[in-house]
Write a protein that holds these residues in place. Structure first.
Motif, PDB file in Angstrom:
ATOM      1  N   ASP A 214       0.827  -1.206   0.000  1.00  0.00           N
ATOM      2  CA  ASP A 214       0.000   0.000   0.000  1.00  0.00           C
ATOM      3  C   ASP A 214       0.862   1.257   0.000  1.00  0.00           C
ATOM      4  O   ASP A 214       1.924   1.309   0.634  1.00  0.00           O
ATOM      5  CB  ASP A 214      -0.889   0.055   1.241  1.00  0.00           C
ATOM      6  N   ARG A 215       0.380   2.287  -0.690  1.00  0.00           N
ATOM      7  CA  ARG A 215       0.946   3.624  -0.594  1.00  0.00           C
ATOM      8  C   ARG A 215      -0.173   4.594  -0.264  1.00  0.00           C
ATOM      9  O   ARG A 215      -1.188   4.633  -0.959  1.00  0.00           O
ATOM     10  CB  ARG A 215       1.619   4.035  -1.898  1.00  0.00           C
ATOM     11  N   LEU A 216       0.013   5.379   0.792  1.00  0.00           N
ATOM     12  CA  LEU A 216      -0.931   6.426   1.147  1.00  0.00           C
ATOM     13  C   LEU A 216      -0.296   7.772   0.840  1.00  0.00           C
ATOM     14  O   LEU A 216       0.859   8.022   1.191  1.00  0.00           O
ATOM     15  CB  LEU A 216      -1.290   6.363   2.635  1.00  0.00           C
ATOM     16  N   LEU A 217      -1.064   8.634   0.198  1.00  0.00           N
ATOM     17  CA  LEU A 217      -0.622   9.996  -0.103  1.00  0.00           C
ATOM     18  C   LEU A 217      -1.465  10.976   0.688  1.00  0.00           C
ATOM     19  O   LEU A 217      -2.693  10.981   0.582  1.00  0.00           O
ATOM     20  CB  LEU A 217      -0.766  10.295  -1.598  1.00  0.00           C
ATOM     21  N   TRP A 234      -0.057   7.594 -11.293  1.00  0.00           N
ATOM     22  CA  TRP A 234       1.200   7.425 -12.012  1.00  0.00           C
ATOM     23  C   TRP A 234       2.373   7.924 -11.177  1.00  0.00           C
ATOM     24  O   TRP A 234       3.419   7.276 -11.100  1.00  0.00           O
ATOM     25  CB  TRP A 234       1.145   8.168 -13.341  1.00  0.00           C
ATOM     26  N   ALA A 235       2.209   9.095 -10.538  1.00  0.00           N
ATOM     27  CA  ALA A 235       3.303   9.650  -9.733  1.00  0.00           C
ATOM     28  C   ALA A 235       3.627   8.750  -8.551  1.00  0.00           C
ATOM     29  O   ALA A 235       4.791   8.586  -8.175  1.00  0.00           O
ATOM     30  CB  ALA A 235       2.938  11.057  -9.256  1.00  0.00           C
ATOM     31  N   LEU A 236       2.612   8.132  -7.965  1.00  0.00           N
ATOM     32  CA  LEU A 236       2.827   7.293  -6.788  1.00  0.00           C
ATOM     33  C   LEU A 236       3.529   5.978  -7.102  1.00  0.00           C
ATOM     34  O   LEU A 236       3.976   5.287  -6.192  1.00  0.00           O
ATOM     35  CB  LEU A 236       1.493   6.998  -6.096  1.00  0.00           C
ATOM     36  N   THR A 237       3.637   5.632  -8.377  1.00  0.00           N
ATOM     37  CA  THR A 237       4.341   4.399  -8.727  1.00  0.00           C
ATOM     38  C   THR A 237       5.848   4.587  -8.771  1.00  0.00           C
ATOM     39  O   THR A 237       6.586   3.636  -9.028  1.00  0.00           O
ATOM     40  CB  THR A 237       3.868   3.872 -10.096  1.00  0.00           C
ATOM     41  N   SER A 238       6.305   5.802  -8.507  1.00  0.00           N
ATOM     42  CA  SER A 238       7.746   6.067  -8.527  1.00  0.00           C
ATOM     43  C   SER A 238       8.466   5.181  -7.522  1.00  0.00           C
ATOM     44  O   SER A 238       8.065   5.076  -6.366  1.00  0.00           O
ATOM     45  CB  SER A 238       8.014   7.534  -8.193  1.00  0.00           C
ATOM     46  N   ALA A 245       8.124  12.797  -6.837  1.00  0.00           N
ATOM     47  CA  ALA A 245       7.404  12.586  -8.097  1.00  0.00           C
ATOM     48  C   ALA A 245       6.073  13.326  -8.099  1.00  0.00           C
ATOM     49  O   ALA A 245       5.687  13.938  -9.108  1.00  0.00           O
ATOM     50  CB  ALA A 245       7.192  11.092  -8.330  1.00  0.00           C
ATOM     51  N   VAL A 246       5.343  13.294  -6.982  1.00  0.00           N
ATOM     52  CA  VAL A 246       4.047  13.974  -6.895  1.00  0.00           C
ATOM     53  C   VAL A 246       4.233  15.482  -6.987  1.00  0.00           C
ATOM     54  O   VAL A 246       3.515  16.172  -7.732  1.00  0.00           O
ATOM     55  CB  VAL A 246       3.326  13.586  -5.591  1.00  0.00           C
TER      56      VAL A 246
END
Length: 270
Positions: A214-217, A234-238, A245-246
């Motif tokens: 999981d990634r939480l922004l 897309w940015a969170l897949t960095s 990236a965000v």
């Protein structure tokens, strides 16, 4: 502890980055990357805090004039930090009682609200701030937010918005009167709740299970005014620094506001 509010102005982008890991009660490890950027503004009214030893992560977007916004966002996050430090290593007690943990999280936000309100006098009388907060304990997290700063989750390649803005546009959308895809519509910047703006803030609260990968922004509207959900995904897949990236993607997409992103990653178990 990581605390960031302003970043030095640079011709392209200025950086404030933090990288920390935390182990929770069941050995759940949370990595975080955060960055707050002045962007195309003259000063930075955004701020973020990361207190990994207590599982606290939050972003705030201040308002109320050149000085007021900076003061409000810092005050709110400093209040949260003090509260979690007083709770100690047991944190909100989410492992023991979900109801008690939710009540404690709501109290933390209300205390921050009252602290901003208490200081909103004289030249600071119009200040206020949004807030988006994630409190991690073990394999679960409590989300709390007031205003239009948001929390997103990237899971298995799919992005989901976990918060609903306290804004006029969001209320119109919920009533079926408009669409979230209509960017730049009139009144798009009007929020219906903020800390320090009275009456007492009523945060939205929810509990989420955390899964490996999981990634939480957590982000301010300097991100969401510039990027749609797909671009955020897309940015969170960095694989390098997702907060970088965000922020970079938001700036390149023309964001006219301060830009703040705080990304939490749950690594896969080895």
């Amino acid at each position: 502890t990581s605390f960031c509010s302003t970043s030095p102005k640079r011709s392209i982008l200025s950086l404030e980055k933090w990288h920390v890991a935390r182990r929770g009660a069941d050995d759940m490890r949370i990595e975080h990357h955060g960055r707050s950027d002045t962007g195309r503004r003259d000063n930075n009214e955004d701020a973020f805090v990361a207190l990994p030893e207590h599982g606290l992560y939050a972003v705030a977007d201040g308002m109320g004039g050149y000085e007021g916004g900076e003061v409000a966002s810092k005050l709110a996050l400093a209040s949260l930090q003090t509260y979690f430090e007083l709770l100690g290593q047991g944190g909100l007690g989410l492992d023991e009682s979900e109801d008690v943990a939710l009540e404690r999280m709501g109290l933390a936000v209300r205390i921050a609200d009252r602290e901003v309100t208490r200081r909103a006098v004289g030249t600071l009388s119009k200040m206020g701030t949004t807030l988006a907060c994630v409190a991690v304990q073990g394999s679960r997290a409590i989300l709390a937010h007031v205003g239009d700063s948001r929390v997103y989750r990237l899971r298995d390649g799919e992005v989901e918005r976990l918060t609903r803005d306290h804004s006029l546009v969001a209320e119109m959308e919920a009533a079926g009167l408009t669409s979230a895809s209509q960017r730049g519509m009139p009144f798009s910047n009007i929020i219906t709740q903020a800390l320090g703006q009275g009456p007492d803030a009523k945060p939205d609260l929810r509990v989420e299970e955390l899964m490996p990968g999981d990634r939480l922004l957590l982000c301010t509207d300097g991100v969401t005014d510039a990027l749609d959900d797909e671009a955020i995904g897309w940015a969170l897949t960095s694989n390098a620094d997702p907060a970088d990236a965000v922020v970079d993607a938001s700036y390149m997409a023309g964001s006219a506001d301060n830009i703040t992103a705080l990304v939490l990653t749950v690594p896969y178990r080895s």
